[in-house]
Write an enzyme that holds these catalytic residues in place. Structure first.
Site, PDB file in Angstrom:
ATOM      1  N   ASP A 337       0.855  -1.184   0.000  1.00 43.64           N
ATOM      2  CA  ASP A 337       0.000   0.000   0.000  1.00 43.64           C
ATOM      3  C   ASP A 337       0.897   1.242   0.000  1.00 43.64           C
ATOM      4  OD1 ASP A 337      -2.348   1.684   0.494  1.00 43.64           O
ATOM      5  OD2 ASP A 337      -1.543   1.859   2.518  1.00 43.64           O
ATOM      6  N   ASP A 517      -1.378  -0.651   6.229  1.00 43.71           N
ATOM      7  CA  ASP A 517      -1.548  -0.163   7.602  1.00 43.71           C
ATOM      8  C   ASP A 517      -2.955   0.324   7.913  1.00 43.71           C
ATOM      9  OD1 ASP A 517      -1.137   2.205   5.897  1.00 43.71           O
ATOM     10  OD2 ASP A 517      -1.219   3.282   7.801  1.00 43.71           O
ATOM     11  N   ASP A 521      -7.125  -1.622   4.397  1.00 46.05           N
ATOM     12  CA  ASP A 521      -6.235  -2.694   3.946  1.00 46.05           C
ATOM     13  C   ASP A 521      -6.565  -4.035   4.584  1.00 46.05           C
ATOM     14  OD1 ASP A 521      -4.673  -1.059   2.280  1.00 46.05           O
ATOM     15  OD2 ASP A 521      -3.451  -0.385   3.961  1.00 46.05           O
TER      16      ASP A 521
END
Length: 621
Positions: A337, A517, A521
Protein backbone atom coordinates in the site's frame (compact mmCIF):
# COMPACT_ATOMS: atom_id res chain seq x y z
CA UNK A 1 7.33 -30.80 33.61
CA UNK A 2 11.08 -30.78 32.94
CA UNK A 3 11.75 -31.08 36.68
CA UNK A 4 9.33 -34.02 36.99
CA UNK A 5 11.11 -35.83 34.18
CA UNK A 6 14.49 -35.27 35.83
CA UNK A 7 13.14 -36.64 39.12
CA UNK A 8 11.78 -39.68 37.25
CA UNK A 9 15.18 -40.33 35.69
CA UNK A 10 16.96 -39.99 39.05
CA UNK A 11 14.55 -42.35 40.87
CA UNK A 12 14.75 -44.84 38.02
CA UNK A 13 18.56 -44.80 38.15
CA UNK A 14 18.43 -45.43 41.92
CA UNK A 15 16.82 -48.83 41.15
CA UNK A 16 18.46 -49.40 37.76
CA UNK A 17 22.12 -49.25 38.85
CA UNK A 18 21.72 -51.84 41.68
CA UNK A 19 19.70 -54.01 39.28
CA UNK A 20 22.55 -54.07 36.74
CA UNK A 21 25.11 -54.76 39.46
CA UNK A 22 22.98 -57.53 40.96
CA UNK A 23 22.35 -59.12 37.57
CA UNK A 24 26.03 -59.10 36.57
CA UNK A 25 27.32 -60.16 39.98
CA UNK A 26 24.78 -62.77 41.07
CA UNK A 27 22.63 -63.49 38.04
CA UNK A 28 19.70 -64.37 40.34
CA UNK A 29 16.45 -63.59 38.53
CA UNK A 30 14.45 -63.10 41.75
CA UNK A 31 17.00 -60.52 42.91
CA UNK A 32 17.34 -58.30 39.85
CA UNK A 33 13.83 -58.57 38.34
CA UNK A 34 12.04 -56.46 41.06
CA UNK A 35 14.74 -53.76 40.79
CA UNK A 36 14.39 -53.58 37.00
CA UNK A 37 10.60 -53.50 37.36
CA UNK A 38 10.73 -50.61 39.85
CA UNK A 39 13.21 -48.75 37.64
CA UNK A 40 10.86 -49.20 34.67
CA UNK A 41 7.83 -47.94 36.61
CA UNK A 42 9.72 -44.84 37.79
CA UNK A 43 10.80 -43.97 34.26
CA UNK A 44 7.68 -45.05 32.35
CA UNK A 45 4.80 -43.60 34.41
CA UNK A 46 4.31 -40.51 32.24
CA UNK A 47 4.56 -42.52 29.02
CA UNK A 48 1.97 -44.99 30.29
CA UNK A 49 -0.33 -42.13 31.34
CA UNK A 50 -0.09 -40.43 27.93
CA UNK A 51 -0.52 -43.68 26.04
CA UNK A 52 -3.65 -44.61 28.03
CA UNK A 53 -5.08 -41.11 27.62
CA UNK A 54 -4.42 -41.11 23.88
CA UNK A 55 -5.85 -44.60 23.41
CA UNK A 56 -9.01 -43.53 25.27
CA UNK A 57 -9.31 -40.71 22.72
CA UNK A 58 -8.82 -43.08 19.80
CA UNK A 59 -5.20 -42.06 19.17
CA UNK A 60 -3.41 -45.38 19.45
CA UNK A 61 -0.35 -45.23 17.24
CA UNK A 62 2.00 -42.58 18.55
CA UNK A 63 5.52 -42.49 20.01
CA UNK A 64 4.20 -43.38 23.50
CA UNK A 65 2.62 -46.54 22.13
CA UNK A 66 5.86 -47.47 20.36
CA UNK A 67 7.95 -46.96 23.50
CA UNK A 68 5.60 -49.06 25.64
CA UNK A 69 5.49 -51.92 23.14
CA UNK A 70 9.28 -51.94 22.81
CA UNK A 71 10.07 -51.73 26.53
CA UNK A 72 7.40 -54.19 27.65
CA UNK A 73 8.50 -56.51 24.87
CA UNK A 74 12.03 -56.43 26.26
CA UNK A 75 10.70 -57.75 29.59
CA UNK A 76 8.68 -60.38 27.73
CA UNK A 77 11.90 -61.64 26.12
CA UNK A 78 13.25 -62.49 29.58
CA UNK A 79 10.03 -63.85 31.03
CA UNK A 80 8.88 -65.97 28.09
CA UNK A 81 12.05 -66.71 26.13
CA UNK A 82 14.46 -67.30 29.00
CA UNK A 83 16.11 -70.10 27.02
CA UNK A 84 17.40 -67.66 24.40
CA UNK A 85 21.11 -68.48 24.37
CA UNK A 86 22.19 -64.93 23.54
CA UNK A 87 20.29 -63.60 26.55
CA UNK A 88 21.63 -66.24 28.89
CA UNK A 89 25.19 -65.67 27.74
CA UNK A 90 24.86 -62.01 28.71
CA UNK A 91 23.56 -62.65 32.21
CA UNK A 92 19.90 -63.32 31.45
CA UNK A 93 18.62 -59.82 32.21
CA UNK A 94 20.12 -57.96 29.24
CA UNK A 95 16.73 -57.44 27.57
CA UNK A 96 15.23 -56.11 30.80
CA UNK A 97 18.11 -53.68 31.10
CA UNK A 98 17.42 -52.57 27.53
CA UNK A 99 13.71 -52.21 28.30
CA UNK A 100 14.44 -49.88 31.20
CA UNK A 101 17.04 -47.97 29.17
CA UNK A 102 14.34 -47.36 26.56
CA UNK A 103 12.36 -45.39 29.10
CA UNK A 104 15.28 -43.70 30.87
CA UNK A 105 16.85 -42.42 27.65
CA UNK A 106 13.45 -41.43 26.30
CA UNK A 107 12.80 -39.41 29.47
CA UNK A 108 16.25 -37.82 29.13
CA UNK A 109 15.33 -36.76 25.61
CA UNK A 110 11.97 -35.43 26.81
CA UNK A 111 13.75 -33.55 29.61
CA UNK A 112 16.01 -31.75 27.15
CA UNK A 113 13.00 -31.02 24.96
CA UNK A 114 11.20 -29.45 27.92
CA UNK A 115 14.29 -27.35 28.66
CA UNK A 116 14.36 -26.25 25.04
CA UNK A 117 10.69 -25.26 25.10
CA UNK A 118 11.25 -23.42 28.38
CA UNK A 119 14.13 -21.54 26.79
CA UNK A 120 11.98 -20.67 23.78
CA UNK A 121 9.13 -19.47 25.97
CA UNK A 122 11.58 -17.45 28.05
CA UNK A 123 12.80 -15.78 24.86
CA UNK A 124 9.26 -14.80 23.90
CA UNK A 125 8.41 -13.76 27.44
CA UNK A 126 11.56 -11.63 27.41
CA UNK A 127 10.12 -9.88 24.37
CA UNK A 128 6.63 -9.68 25.76
CA UNK A 129 7.11 -9.34 29.53
CA UNK A 130 5.34 -6.04 29.18
CA UNK A 131 2.63 -6.10 31.78
CA UNK A 132 3.41 -3.98 34.88
CA UNK A 133 1.94 -5.16 38.15
CA UNK A 134 0.21 -1.82 38.79
CA UNK A 135 -0.58 1.60 37.39
CA UNK A 136 -0.39 4.84 39.38
CA UNK A 137 -3.65 6.66 38.63
CA UNK A 138 -4.59 10.20 39.69
CA UNK A 139 -7.99 10.02 41.38
CA UNK A 140 -9.42 12.78 43.54
CA UNK A 141 -6.08 14.57 43.54
CA UNK A 142 -4.32 11.52 44.98
CA UNK A 143 -2.05 8.88 43.50
CA UNK A 144 -3.66 5.46 43.67
CA UNK A 145 -1.97 2.19 42.68
CA UNK A 146 -4.42 -0.04 40.83
CA UNK A 147 -4.34 -3.02 38.53
CA UNK A 148 -3.78 -1.81 34.93
CA UNK A 149 -7.02 -3.55 33.94
CA UNK A 150 -8.91 -1.20 36.29
CA UNK A 151 -7.71 1.98 34.56
CA UNK A 152 -10.51 3.53 32.50
CA UNK A 153 -10.10 5.31 29.19
CA UNK A 154 -9.69 9.03 29.87
CA UNK A 155 -8.11 8.57 33.29
CA UNK A 156 -4.69 10.07 33.99
CA UNK A 157 -1.80 7.98 35.25
CA UNK A 158 1.83 8.63 36.17
CA UNK A 159 4.92 6.78 34.90
CA UNK A 160 8.18 7.57 36.66
CA UNK A 161 11.73 6.98 35.42
CA UNK A 162 12.45 3.27 35.13
CA UNK A 163 8.78 2.25 35.08
CA UNK A 164 6.95 0.56 32.23
CA UNK A 165 4.03 2.33 30.59
CA UNK A 166 0.92 0.24 31.42
CA UNK A 167 -1.56 1.52 28.80
CA UNK A 168 -1.54 3.28 25.45
CA UNK A 169 -2.08 7.00 25.87
CA UNK A 170 -0.98 10.57 25.20
CA UNK A 171 1.43 12.59 27.32
CA UNK A 172 -0.26 15.62 28.91
CA UNK A 173 2.78 16.78 30.89
CA UNK A 174 6.38 15.83 31.55
CA UNK A 175 9.07 14.55 29.22
CA UNK A 176 11.29 11.48 29.06
CA UNK A 177 13.19 9.29 26.67
CA UNK A 178 11.35 5.99 26.27
CA UNK A 179 12.87 2.60 25.64
CA UNK A 180 10.64 1.10 22.92
CA UNK A 181 12.84 -1.92 22.10
CA UNK A 182 10.40 -4.47 23.53
CA UNK A 183 7.62 -3.15 21.31
CA UNK A 184 9.32 -1.94 18.13
CA UNK A 185 12.79 -3.46 18.24
CA UNK A 186 14.17 0.07 17.85
CA UNK A 187 17.45 0.47 19.74
CA UNK A 188 17.43 4.27 19.82
CA UNK A 189 15.26 5.72 22.65
CA UNK A 190 12.30 7.85 21.55
CA UNK A 191 11.75 11.23 23.18
CA UNK A 192 8.22 11.66 24.54
CA UNK A 193 6.88 15.04 25.54
CA UNK A 194 3.54 16.82 25.92
CA UNK A 195 1.28 15.72 23.07
CA UNK A 196 3.33 12.61 22.22
CA UNK A 197 1.55 9.31 21.78
CA UNK A 198 3.08 6.50 23.88
CA UNK A 199 2.49 2.75 23.81
CA UNK A 200 2.17 0.30 26.64
CA UNK A 201 5.19 -1.89 27.25
CA UNK A 202 7.70 0.93 26.70
CA UNK A 203 9.86 2.19 29.59
CA UNK A 204 10.33 5.80 30.67
CA UNK A 205 14.09 5.97 31.16
CA UNK A 206 14.94 9.39 32.62
CA UNK A 207 11.86 11.42 33.47
CA UNK A 208 8.30 11.39 34.71
CA UNK A 209 5.34 11.32 32.35
CA UNK A 210 1.73 12.18 33.09
CA UNK A 211 -0.36 10.28 30.56
CA UNK A 212 -4.02 10.23 29.62
CA UNK A 213 -5.21 6.71 28.83
CA UNK A 214 -6.60 6.42 25.29
CA UNK A 215 -7.19 2.66 25.26
CA UNK A 216 -8.29 0.15 27.85
CA UNK A 217 -5.63 -2.28 29.05
CA UNK A 218 -7.05 -5.14 27.00
CA UNK A 219 -6.83 -3.07 23.81
CA UNK A 220 -3.38 -1.63 24.47
CA UNK A 221 -0.36 -2.61 22.39
CA UNK A 222 1.31 -4.86 24.98
CA UNK A 223 -1.89 -6.80 25.69
CA UNK A 224 -2.56 -7.35 22.01
CA UNK A 225 0.96 -8.62 21.48
CA UNK A 226 0.61 -11.05 24.38
CA UNK A 227 -2.74 -12.25 23.06
CA UNK A 228 -1.41 -12.73 19.55
CA UNK A 229 1.54 -14.77 20.79
CA UNK A 230 -0.76 -16.97 22.88
CA UNK A 231 -2.93 -17.54 19.81
CA UNK A 232 0.18 -18.38 17.79
CA UNK A 233 0.57 -21.68 19.66
CA UNK A 234 -2.76 -22.86 18.23
CA UNK A 235 -1.70 -22.48 14.61
CA UNK A 236 0.22 -25.22 12.82
CA UNK A 237 2.81 -24.82 10.07
CA UNK A 238 2.63 -27.00 6.97
CA UNK A 239 5.66 -28.91 8.19
CA UNK A 240 3.97 -29.50 11.56
CA UNK A 241 0.83 -30.72 9.81
CA UNK A 242 3.02 -33.02 7.74
CA UNK A 243 4.59 -34.50 10.88
CA UNK A 244 1.20 -35.13 12.48
CA UNK A 245 -0.17 -36.80 9.35
CA UNK A 246 3.09 -38.67 8.88
CA UNK A 247 3.02 -40.08 12.43
CA UNK A 248 -0.57 -41.34 12.02
CA UNK A 249 0.43 -43.35 8.94
CA UNK A 250 4.01 -44.15 9.89
CA UNK A 251 3.40 -45.66 13.34
CA UNK A 252 0.91 -48.40 12.31
CA UNK A 253 3.11 -49.22 9.30
CA UNK A 254 6.12 -49.67 11.58
CA UNK A 255 4.10 -51.79 14.00
CA UNK A 256 2.93 -53.93 11.10
CA UNK A 257 6.49 -54.22 9.77
CA UNK A 258 7.70 -55.27 13.22
CA UNK A 259 5.09 -58.04 13.34
CA UNK A 260 6.12 -59.20 9.87
CA UNK A 261 9.83 -59.16 10.84
CA UNK A 262 9.12 -61.07 14.03
CA UNK A 263 6.95 -63.74 12.35
CA UNK A 264 7.91 -64.24 8.69
CA UNK A 265 11.68 -64.94 8.98
CA UNK A 266 11.05 -67.17 12.01
CA UNK A 267 8.49 -69.24 10.11
CA UNK A 268 10.72 -69.51 7.06
CA UNK A 269 13.68 -70.70 9.17
CA UNK A 270 11.45 -73.10 11.10
CA UNK A 271 9.96 -74.72 8.00
CA UNK A 272 13.24 -74.84 6.06
CA UNK A 273 15.69 -75.94 8.74
CA UNK A 274 13.68 -76.71 11.87
CA UNK A 275 15.68 -74.16 13.88
CA UNK A 276 13.88 -72.05 16.51
CA UNK A 277 14.76 -68.40 15.66
CA UNK A 278 11.77 -66.72 17.25
CA UNK A 279 13.73 -65.01 20.03
CA UNK A 280 16.27 -63.46 17.70
CA UNK A 281 13.71 -62.00 15.28
CA UNK A 282 11.37 -60.83 18.04
CA UNK A 283 14.34 -59.04 19.56
CA UNK A 284 15.09 -57.52 16.13
CA UNK A 285 11.45 -56.47 15.78
CA UNK A 286 11.51 -54.81 19.19
CA UNK A 287 14.69 -52.95 18.25
CA UNK A 288 12.97 -51.78 15.08
CA UNK A 289 10.02 -50.46 17.10
CA UNK A 290 12.29 -48.44 19.34
CA UNK A 291 14.40 -47.06 16.51
CA UNK A 292 11.37 -46.11 14.45
CA UNK A 293 9.85 -43.90 17.18
CA UNK A 294 9.31 -40.49 15.48
CA UNK A 295 10.07 -38.51 18.64
CA UNK A 296 12.85 -36.50 16.96
CA UNK A 297 10.33 -35.23 14.44
CA UNK A 298 7.38 -34.60 16.73
CA UNK A 299 9.64 -32.77 19.21
CA UNK A 300 12.06 -30.80 17.05
CA UNK A 301 9.81 -29.50 14.26
CA UNK A 302 7.22 -27.72 16.47
CA UNK A 303 10.11 -26.51 18.61
CA UNK A 304 11.77 -25.01 15.51
CA UNK A 305 8.71 -22.95 14.70
CA UNK A 306 8.19 -21.91 18.29
CA UNK A 307 11.81 -20.76 18.40
CA UNK A 308 11.29 -19.03 15.06
CA UNK A 309 8.50 -16.91 16.56
CA UNK A 310 10.85 -15.86 19.36
CA UNK A 311 13.63 -15.10 16.89
CA UNK A 312 11.32 -12.94 14.78
CA UNK A 313 10.31 -11.07 17.92
CA UNK A 314 13.92 -10.07 18.45
CA UNK A 315 13.76 -8.39 15.02
CA UNK A 316 10.71 -6.40 16.08
CA UNK A 317 8.39 -8.63 14.05
CA UNK A 318 5.40 -10.36 15.59
CA UNK A 319 4.59 -13.60 13.75
CA UNK A 320 1.08 -14.63 14.74
CA UNK A 321 1.54 -18.36 14.19
CA UNK A 322 3.86 -21.08 12.94
CA UNK A 323 1.69 -21.49 9.85
CA UNK A 324 2.80 -18.02 8.70
CA UNK A 325 6.42 -19.04 8.10
CA UNK A 326 5.84 -21.29 5.07
CA UNK A 327 3.98 -18.73 2.95
CA UNK A 328 6.26 -15.91 4.07
CA UNK A 329 9.39 -17.84 3.08
CA UNK A 330 8.06 -18.95 -0.32
CA UNK A 331 6.60 -15.59 -1.45
CA UNK A 332 7.83 -14.21 -4.78
CA UNK A 333 5.74 -11.01 -4.97
CA UNK A 334 5.38 -8.21 -2.44
CA UNK A 335 2.49 -5.80 -2.92
CA UNK A 336 2.58 -2.63 -0.84
CA UNK A 337 0.00 0.00 0.00
CA UNK A 338 1.22 3.56 -0.58
CA UNK A 339 -0.25 5.88 2.02
CA UNK A 340 1.12 5.24 5.48
CA UNK A 341 3.27 2.30 4.34
CA UNK A 342 5.57 3.60 1.62
CA UNK A 343 4.71 7.16 2.62
CA UNK A 344 4.32 8.83 6.00
CA UNK A 345 0.63 9.55 5.54
CA UNK A 346 1.11 13.31 5.82
CA UNK A 347 1.64 16.03 3.23
CA UNK A 348 4.91 17.84 2.75
CA UNK A 349 6.02 20.57 0.36
CA UNK A 350 7.67 19.04 -2.74
CA UNK A 351 8.33 22.14 -4.87
CA UNK A 352 8.34 25.85 -4.04
CA UNK A 353 7.95 28.09 -7.11
CA UNK A 354 7.35 31.40 -5.39
CA UNK A 355 9.40 33.93 -3.43
CA UNK A 356 10.19 33.50 0.26
CA UNK A 357 7.96 36.39 1.37
CA UNK A 358 4.91 34.98 -0.39
CA UNK A 359 5.67 31.50 0.95
CA UNK A 360 5.83 32.94 4.47
CA UNK A 361 2.45 34.61 3.99
CA UNK A 362 0.96 31.35 2.72
CA UNK A 363 2.44 29.45 5.68
CA UNK A 364 0.88 31.90 8.15
CA UNK A 365 -2.50 31.58 6.45
CA UNK A 366 -2.42 27.76 6.27
CA UNK A 367 -1.52 27.58 9.97
CA UNK A 368 -5.06 28.75 10.73
CA UNK A 369 -6.49 25.49 9.34
CA UNK A 370 -6.37 21.82 10.30
CA UNK A 371 -6.89 19.98 7.01
CA UNK A 372 -4.16 17.61 5.66
CA UNK A 373 -2.76 20.02 3.06
CA UNK A 374 -2.44 22.81 5.64
CA UNK A 375 -0.28 20.52 7.78
CA UNK A 376 2.37 20.54 5.06
CA UNK A 377 3.15 24.17 5.89
CA UNK A 378 5.07 23.96 9.13
CA UNK A 379 7.94 26.35 8.34
CA UNK A 380 8.63 29.23 10.73
CA UNK A 381 7.31 32.63 9.68
CA UNK A 382 6.93 36.07 11.23
CA UNK A 383 3.90 36.90 9.10
CA UNK A 384 0.60 37.49 10.94
CA UNK A 385 -2.71 36.29 9.53
CA UNK A 386 -5.62 38.45 10.75
CA UNK A 387 -8.46 36.65 8.97
CA UNK A 388 -8.86 33.44 7.00
CA UNK A 389 -11.68 31.63 5.18
CA UNK A 390 -11.67 28.10 3.90
CA UNK A 391 -13.43 27.70 0.56
CA UNK A 392 -14.26 24.00 0.63
CA UNK A 393 -12.73 22.05 -2.22
CA UNK A 394 -11.19 25.16 -3.73
CA UNK A 395 -8.69 26.94 -1.49
CA UNK A 396 -8.45 29.75 1.07
CA UNK A 397 -9.00 33.51 1.28
CA UNK A 398 -7.05 35.37 3.94
CA UNK A 399 -5.53 38.65 5.01
CA UNK A 400 -1.92 38.46 6.13
CA UNK A 401 0.37 41.41 6.92
CA UNK A 402 -2.30 43.62 5.37
CA UNK A 403 -2.26 41.75 2.05
CA UNK A 404 -5.15 39.81 0.52
CA UNK A 405 -4.09 36.22 -0.05
CA UNK A 406 -5.72 33.73 -2.39
CA UNK A 407 -4.38 30.16 -2.52
CA UNK A 408 -5.96 27.10 -4.10
CA UNK A 409 -6.47 25.09 -7.26
CA UNK A 410 -6.63 26.36 -10.83
CA UNK A 411 -10.43 26.58 -10.82
CA UNK A 412 -10.35 28.77 -7.71
CA UNK A 413 -7.81 31.09 -9.34
CA UNK A 414 -9.87 31.45 -12.50
CA UNK A 415 -13.10 31.99 -10.55
CA UNK A 416 -11.31 34.75 -8.63
CA UNK A 417 -10.10 36.43 -11.86
CA UNK A 418 -6.43 35.50 -11.40
CA UNK A 419 -4.64 34.80 -14.68
CA UNK A 420 -2.17 31.88 -14.51
CA UNK A 421 -1.13 28.88 -16.57
CA UNK A 422 -2.09 25.42 -15.37
CA UNK A 423 0.93 23.46 -14.13
CA UNK A 424 1.36 19.82 -15.15
CA UNK A 425 2.42 17.97 -12.01
CA UNK A 426 1.66 14.60 -10.45
CA UNK A 427 1.40 16.36 -7.10
CA UNK A 428 -1.24 18.69 -5.64
CA UNK A 429 -0.61 22.21 -6.97
CA UNK A 430 -1.46 25.26 -4.84
CA UNK A 431 -1.52 28.49 -6.85
CA UNK A 432 -0.88 31.71 -4.91
CA UNK A 433 -1.92 35.33 -5.49
CA UNK A 434 -1.46 38.45 -3.33
CA UNK A 435 -3.60 41.54 -3.85
CA UNK A 436 -4.87 40.10 -7.14
CA UNK A 437 -1.43 39.35 -8.60
CA UNK A 438 -0.29 35.79 -9.36
CA UNK A 439 2.84 34.97 -7.35
CA UNK A 440 3.61 31.39 -8.33
CA UNK A 441 2.77 27.98 -6.90
CA UNK A 442 3.69 25.31 -4.42
CA UNK A 443 3.25 21.55 -4.84
CA UNK A 444 2.53 19.24 -1.92
CA UNK A 445 2.46 15.47 -1.71
CA UNK A 446 2.43 12.64 0.78
CA UNK A 447 5.99 12.40 2.15
CA UNK A 448 7.91 9.30 1.11
CA UNK A 449 9.18 7.38 4.11
CA UNK A 450 12.98 7.60 4.44
CA UNK A 451 13.37 3.81 4.40
CA UNK A 452 11.02 3.04 1.47
CA UNK A 453 13.60 3.09 -1.34
CA UNK A 454 16.03 1.02 0.74
CA UNK A 455 13.30 -1.48 1.57
CA UNK A 456 12.31 -1.89 -2.08
CA UNK A 457 15.95 -2.39 -3.04
CA UNK A 458 16.24 -5.16 -0.43
CA UNK A 459 13.03 -6.79 -1.70
CA UNK A 460 14.45 -6.87 -5.21
CA UNK A 461 17.77 -8.23 -3.94
CA UNK A 462 15.81 -11.04 -2.27
CA UNK A 463 14.18 -11.87 -5.62
CA UNK A 464 10.76 -10.35 -4.91
CA UNK A 465 8.74 -8.55 -7.54
CA UNK A 466 7.56 -5.22 -6.08
CA UNK A 467 4.11 -3.77 -6.77
CA UNK A 468 2.29 -0.76 -5.35
CA UNK A 469 -1.47 -1.09 -4.83
CA UNK A 470 -3.06 2.28 -4.12
CA UNK A 471 -6.28 4.21 -4.37
CA UNK A 472 -4.38 7.33 -5.47
CA UNK A 473 -4.67 8.76 -8.96
CA UNK A 474 -2.39 7.59 -11.75
CA UNK A 475 0.02 10.54 -11.79
CA UNK A 476 0.65 10.45 -8.02
CA UNK A 477 1.08 6.67 -7.92
CA UNK A 478 3.49 6.55 -10.85
CA UNK A 479 5.57 9.45 -9.49
CA UNK A 480 5.88 7.77 -6.08
CA UNK A 481 6.67 4.38 -7.65
CA UNK A 482 9.42 5.94 -9.77
CA UNK A 483 10.93 7.79 -6.80
CA UNK A 484 10.93 4.66 -4.64
CA UNK A 485 12.06 2.27 -7.39
CA UNK A 486 9.08 -0.11 -7.53
CA UNK A 487 8.65 -2.52 -10.44
CA UNK A 488 5.09 -1.35 -11.09
CA UNK A 489 2.17 0.58 -9.64
CA UNK A 490 -1.53 -0.19 -9.83
CA UNK A 491 -3.67 2.83 -8.97
CA UNK A 492 -7.23 4.05 -8.46
CA UNK A 493 -8.06 0.90 -6.48
CA UNK A 494 -10.86 0.49 -3.97
CA UNK A 495 -10.34 -2.07 -1.16
CA UNK A 496 -12.15 -4.75 -3.16
CA UNK A 497 -9.99 -3.93 -6.19
CA UNK A 498 -6.85 -4.56 -4.14
CA UNK A 499 -8.21 -7.96 -3.15
CA UNK A 500 -8.95 -8.70 -6.81
CA UNK A 501 -5.39 -7.75 -7.80
CA UNK A 502 -3.93 -10.07 -5.16
CA UNK A 503 -6.28 -12.88 -6.23
CA UNK A 504 -5.18 -12.37 -9.84
CA UNK A 505 -1.53 -12.72 -8.86
CA UNK A 506 -2.32 -15.86 -6.87
CA UNK A 507 -4.22 -17.39 -9.79
CA UNK A 508 -1.09 -16.89 -11.88
CA UNK A 509 0.88 -19.01 -9.45
CA UNK A 510 2.44 -16.29 -7.30
CA UNK A 511 2.78 -16.30 -3.51
CA UNK A 512 1.97 -12.77 -2.36
CA UNK A 513 3.02 -10.71 0.65
CA UNK A 514 0.90 -7.61 1.15
CA UNK A 515 2.03 -4.76 3.42
CA UNK A 516 -0.46 -2.16 4.60
CA UNK A 517 -1.55 -0.16 7.60
CA UNK A 518 -5.04 1.27 7.15
CA UNK A 519 -8.45 -0.12 8.04
CA UNK A 520 -9.16 -0.26 4.31
CA UNK A 521 -6.24 -2.69 3.95
CA UNK A 522 -7.74 -5.30 6.27
CA UNK A 523 -9.51 -7.27 3.46
CA UNK A 524 -6.42 -7.54 1.27
CA UNK A 525 -4.20 -8.34 4.27
CA UNK A 526 -6.47 -11.30 4.97
CA UNK A 527 -6.56 -12.32 1.29
CA UNK A 528 -2.78 -12.32 0.75
CA UNK A 529 -0.72 -15.43 1.38
CA UNK A 530 1.10 -13.35 3.99
CA UNK A 531 -0.53 -10.19 5.33
CA UNK A 532 2.00 -7.84 6.90
CA UNK A 533 0.70 -4.91 8.96
CA UNK A 534 2.65 -1.87 10.05
CA UNK A 535 2.01 -2.10 13.80
CA UNK A 536 3.27 1.33 14.85
CA UNK A 537 0.75 3.42 12.95
CA UNK A 538 -1.48 0.65 11.65
CA UNK A 539 -5.17 0.47 12.41
CA UNK A 540 -6.49 -2.19 14.77
CA UNK A 541 -8.37 -3.82 11.88
CA UNK A 542 -5.19 -4.12 9.80
CA UNK A 543 -3.22 -5.58 12.68
CA UNK A 544 -5.95 -8.12 13.46
CA UNK A 545 -6.22 -9.20 9.80
CA UNK A 546 -2.48 -9.57 9.26
CA UNK A 547 -0.33 -12.67 9.71
CA UNK A 548 2.76 -10.63 10.60
CA UNK A 549 3.07 -7.28 12.38
CA UNK A 550 6.13 -5.03 12.00
CA UNK A 551 6.11 -3.17 15.28
CA UNK A 552 8.14 -0.09 14.30
CA UNK A 553 6.82 0.40 10.74
CA UNK A 554 10.28 -0.23 9.28
CA UNK A 555 9.70 -1.88 5.90
CA UNK A 556 13.29 -3.16 5.82
CA UNK A 557 12.22 -5.50 8.64
CA UNK A 558 9.96 -7.31 6.16
CA UNK A 559 12.96 -8.38 4.08
CA UNK A 560 14.80 -9.42 7.25
CA UNK A 561 11.72 -11.29 8.46
CA UNK A 562 11.42 -13.20 5.19
CA UNK A 563 15.10 -14.18 5.41
CA UNK A 564 14.46 -15.39 8.97
CA UNK A 565 11.39 -17.36 7.83
CA UNK A 566 13.44 -19.10 5.13
CA UNK A 567 16.00 -20.03 7.77
CA UNK A 568 13.28 -21.46 10.05
CA UNK A 569 11.83 -23.56 7.20
CA UNK A 570 15.33 -24.76 6.31
CA UNK A 571 15.99 -25.86 9.90
CA UNK A 572 12.67 -27.71 10.04
CA UNK A 573 13.44 -29.54 6.79
CA UNK A 574 16.95 -30.40 8.02
CA UNK A 575 15.40 -32.00 11.10
CA UNK A 576 12.84 -33.92 9.05
CA UNK A 577 15.28 -35.25 6.44
CA UNK A 578 18.16 -35.82 8.86
CA UNK A 579 16.02 -37.68 11.40
CA UNK A 580 14.47 -39.95 8.78
CA UNK A 581 17.85 -40.69 7.17
CA UNK A 582 19.49 -41.68 10.47
CA UNK A 583 16.51 -43.77 11.54
CA UNK A 584 16.43 -45.58 8.20
CA UNK A 585 20.14 -46.42 8.47
CA UNK A 586 19.75 -47.82 12.01
CA UNK A 587 16.62 -49.77 10.96
CA UNK A 588 18.60 -51.47 8.21
CA UNK A 589 21.34 -52.37 10.68
CA UNK A 590 18.77 -53.72 13.15
CA UNK A 591 17.30 -56.00 10.48
CA UNK A 592 20.60 -57.10 8.90
CA UNK A 593 22.67 -57.66 12.06
CA UNK A 594 21.59 -60.61 14.26
CA UNK A 595 20.51 -59.68 17.81
CA UNK A 596 21.14 -55.98 17.19
CA UNK A 597 21.61 -54.43 20.71
CA UNK A 598 18.46 -52.68 21.83
CA UNK A 599 20.46 -50.18 23.90
CA UNK A 600 22.37 -49.14 20.78
CA UNK A 601 19.08 -48.51 19.01
CA UNK A 602 17.94 -46.32 21.91
CA UNK A 603 21.17 -44.33 21.93
CA UNK A 604 20.79 -43.79 18.18
CA UNK A 605 17.19 -42.69 18.58
CA UNK A 606 17.84 -40.34 21.49
CA UNK A 607 21.01 -39.07 19.81
CA UNK A 608 19.24 -38.00 16.64
CA UNK A 609 16.47 -36.48 18.77
CA UNK A 610 18.93 -34.38 20.78
CA UNK A 611 20.75 -33.33 17.61
CA UNK A 612 17.48 -32.19 16.06
CA UNK A 613 16.56 -30.25 19.22
CA UNK A 614 19.98 -28.59 19.25
CA UNK A 615 19.53 -27.64 15.61
CA UNK A 616 16.11 -26.16 16.46
CA UNK A 617 17.76 -23.69 18.82
CA UNK A 618 19.20 -21.92 15.78
CA UNK A 619 15.70 -20.63 15.01
CA UNK A 620 15.88 -18.47 18.15
CA UNK A 621 18.67 -16.38 16.64
Amino acid sequence: MADKRLISVIISLIFFVPAVITEKAAGVFAAYFPLYALAWVAAAWSVVAKAVRNISHGEIFDENFLMLVASIGAFVLNLVFSDFAELNSRGGGEAMMDGVLVMILYQVGEYFQALAVRRSRKSIRGLLALRPDSATVLRGGKEVDVDPEDVKVGETFIVRAGERIPLDGRVISGASYTDTAAITGESVPVYAKEGSEVKSGCIATDGMLVIKAEKAFGESTASKMLRLVEEAADKKAKQETFINKFARVYTPLVCGAAVVIAVVPSLIIWFTSGVNAWQQWIYTALSLLVISCPCALVISVPLTFFGGIGGAGKLGILVKGANCFSAFASADVIAVDKTGTLTEGRFTVKEKRTDDETFGLLTACESRFNHPIAQAFNAKTDAVCTSAEDVAGRGIRAVCNGKRILAGNIEFMRESGIKCDEIASPYTVIYIATDGTYKGYVTVADAIRPDSAKSVAEFKKAGLRTIMLTGDKKEVALAAAKEIGLDEARYGLLPEDKVAEVRRLQENGHKVIFCGDGINDAPVLAAADTGCAMGGVGSDAAIEAADIVVMNDDLTKVAKGRKHARKVISIAMQNIIGSLAVKLAIMVLAIVLPAFPLWLAIIGDVGVCLAAIANSFRALR
